[in-house]
Enzyme design. Structure first.
Site, mmCIF file in Angstrom:
data_model
loop_
_atom_site.group_PDB
_atom_site.id
_atom_site.type_symbol
_atom_site.label_atom_id
_atom_site.label_comp_id
_atom_site.label_asym_id
_atom_site.label_seq_id
_atom_site.Cartn_x
_atom_site.Cartn_y
_atom_site.Cartn_z
ATOM 1 N N TYR A 37 0.861 -1.181 0.000
ATOM 2 C CA TYR A 37 0.000 0.000 0.000
ATOM 3 C C TYR A 37 0.895 1.228 0.000
ATOM 4 O O TYR A 37 1.841 1.306 0.787
ATOM 5 C CB TYR A 37 -0.889 -0.002 1.248
ATOM 6 N N ASP A 93 9.405 2.880 -0.603
ATOM 7 C CA ASP A 93 8.359 3.561 0.164
ATOM 8 C C ASP A 93 8.592 3.234 1.638
ATOM 9 O O ASP A 93 8.216 2.169 2.112
ATOM 10 C CB ASP A 93 6.973 3.105 -0.299
ATOM 11 N N LYS A 112 4.690 9.445 8.504
ATOM 12 C CA LYS A 112 4.469 8.907 9.843
ATOM 13 C C LYS A 112 5.470 9.438 10.872
ATOM 14 O O LYS A 112 5.341 10.563 11.334
ATOM 15 C CB LYS A 112 4.449 7.371 9.779
#
Ligand code: KE4
Length: 431
Positions: free
Chosen positions: A146, A241, A269
């Site tokens: 994702y 990523d 994050k």
């Protein structure tokens, strides 16, 4: 069983005004059933809900809280910024230089970096940049990974898309979808096949170097290095990523842990310390194509705002000052061994995958090395497990296909409590 009257009330009201009552689908408890819990306060490793129940938190806002929430140094820095600086000017500020320089120092692949406001913005921008830089259209991602909700990624996506059983999404045009190719995680031959079928037209390969959105799936030894070699041979931009695993599995992220350097890295994050921050960066010759220096456009009203950067900068400084990684590894090993003992006592051979302080207990006996093996997990049993942990005051991700995060502020007593709760929850999951 925690009293959830206020949460249930709020959820009913929320559904009138917010699609599904949530601002992000994976929070809706769809795959585990029951009512999402409305949290009222976070402090350290603990959350308190609107009904006054407290929980030991292993979601950590989906990864940012490696230091626990409301870390005193971060809250003090935010208070200072609020009182003495401001929240946003829409102008350059000195803090932008400070965090850019620090990121370039910490993350091996970074020679230049652009701040954005989310992981999705980072990955969308990195893929556009790779396409602009190479003049090619197609990208290769991996089934189950994702990379946020950008159109190019919502094809066989993980995280909430997988949790809802909707790894593809309506609204993504055929034109977009045809430019996204899906390979199999940990299977270099599946990547080579796609590259050979699309010779000279692959702009980028984007991968989570530690997959954290299909549960946790480590890259097999050599897999990332093989991707690096293939990209070098074919002139393909390799994008790591690291929105989730960056600064999580090591200060320099998975690329420093595994010694494989991508061309571009996307981040998020942890570098926001709980506020909205994302970033993308990498080789200077590629990053120089980003506007206004180059011709690949990317922009953002609140990119690099002083409030969010304050939290991000303070987080990075604490990680550098305190180096929590050896302790995080020790704690994660305690949990892994405790869970493994419980599984043995109960005659269950479920699979645990872990890299550093991100892990996943899969309700399957099949080794989980890719999407296909991850989805053999019994999500019904996971749902019972989740709710039993919740009833025991342990808050984990409401999905089998997410990660469990241990923070620097989880104590050994917390871990012991969790291991005991895990045993009871495993018993419940089999009923
Ligand atoms: P955001 O746009 O949600 O900040 O980041 C997207 C993203 C990109 N790349 C990776 C590897 C990610 O894990 C994410 C977001 N992760 C999910 C949790 N698995 C966010 C939780 C949610 O969607 O609510």
């Amino acid at each position: 069983m925690p009293q959830l009257t206020k949460s249930a009330e709020l959820f009913e009201k929320a559904k009138k005004f917010i699609p599904g009552g949530v601002n992000s689908p994976v929070r809706a408890f769809k795959s585990v059933g029951g009512t999402p819990i409305y949290m009222a306060k976070g402090s350290g490793a603990y959350l308190t809900d609107v009904d006054g129940n407290t929980y030991l938190d292993y979601v950590g806002s989906w990864g940012p809280f490696i230091l626990g929430s409301m870390h005193p140094r971060i809250t003090a820095a935010l208070e200072y910024t609020l009182k003495n600086i401001g929240t946003s000017f829409g102008t350059p500020i000195e803090m932008e230089i400070e965090i850019a320089e620090l990121l370039c120092k910490i993350v091996p692949s970074l020679e230049m970096v652009r701040m954005v406001n989310s992981g999705t913005e980072a990955t969308m921008s990195a893929v556009r940049l790779a396409r602009g830089y190479t003049g090619r259209d197609k990208i290769i991602k991996f089934e189950g990974c994702y990379h946020g909700h950008g159109d190019s990624f919502l094809i066989k996506a993980g995280s909430g898309a997988l949790t809802l059983g909707a790894p593809d999404s309506p609204g993504v045009t055929k034109g977009t979808a045809q430019d996204t190719l899906n390979a199999t995680y940990n299977d270099i031959e599946s990547v080579k096949l796609l590259v050979n079928e699309n010779k000279g037209n692959i702009a980028a390969i984007i991968i989570e170097p530690v997959a954290g959105n299909t549960g946790v799936i480590p890259a097999k030894p050599g897999f990332l290095a093989d991707l690096r070699t293939l990209c070098d041979q074919e002139g393909i931009v390799l994008i790591f990523d690291e929105v989730m695993c960056g600064f999580r599995v090591a200060l320099g992220g998975a690329q420093s842990l595994y010694g494989v350097t991508p061309d571009l890295t996307t981040m998020g994050k942890i570098i926001g310390g709980g506020l909205p921050v994302g970033a993308f960066g990498g080789k200077r010759k590629i990053m120089e194509r980003v506007a206004p220096l180059g011709d690949v456009y990317q922009a953002g009203t609140l990119s690099g705002n002083p409030l969010a950067l304050t939290a991000g900068l303070e987080t990075l400084k604490i990680l550098m000052d305190e180096n929590p990684y050896p302790e995080l590894e020790r704690k994660a090993q305690i949990i892994e061994a405790g869970f493994s003992d419980n599984l043995k006592k109960l005659g269950l051979n479920y699979v645990q995958n872990r890299v550093g302080s991100m892990s996943c207990l899969f309700f399957t006996e099949t080794p989980v090395t890719s999407y296909a093996s991850a989805i053999t997990a019994d999500t019904k049993k996971h749902g019972k497990y989740f709710h039993s942990l919740l009833d025991q005051g342990i808050y984990t991700a409401p999905s089998q296909f997410e990660a469990m995060f241990i923070s620097a502020v989880h104590t050994d007593a917390d871990l012991e409590k969790t291991i005991k709760a895990n045993y009871n929850a495993l018993v419940e999951s089999q009923k």
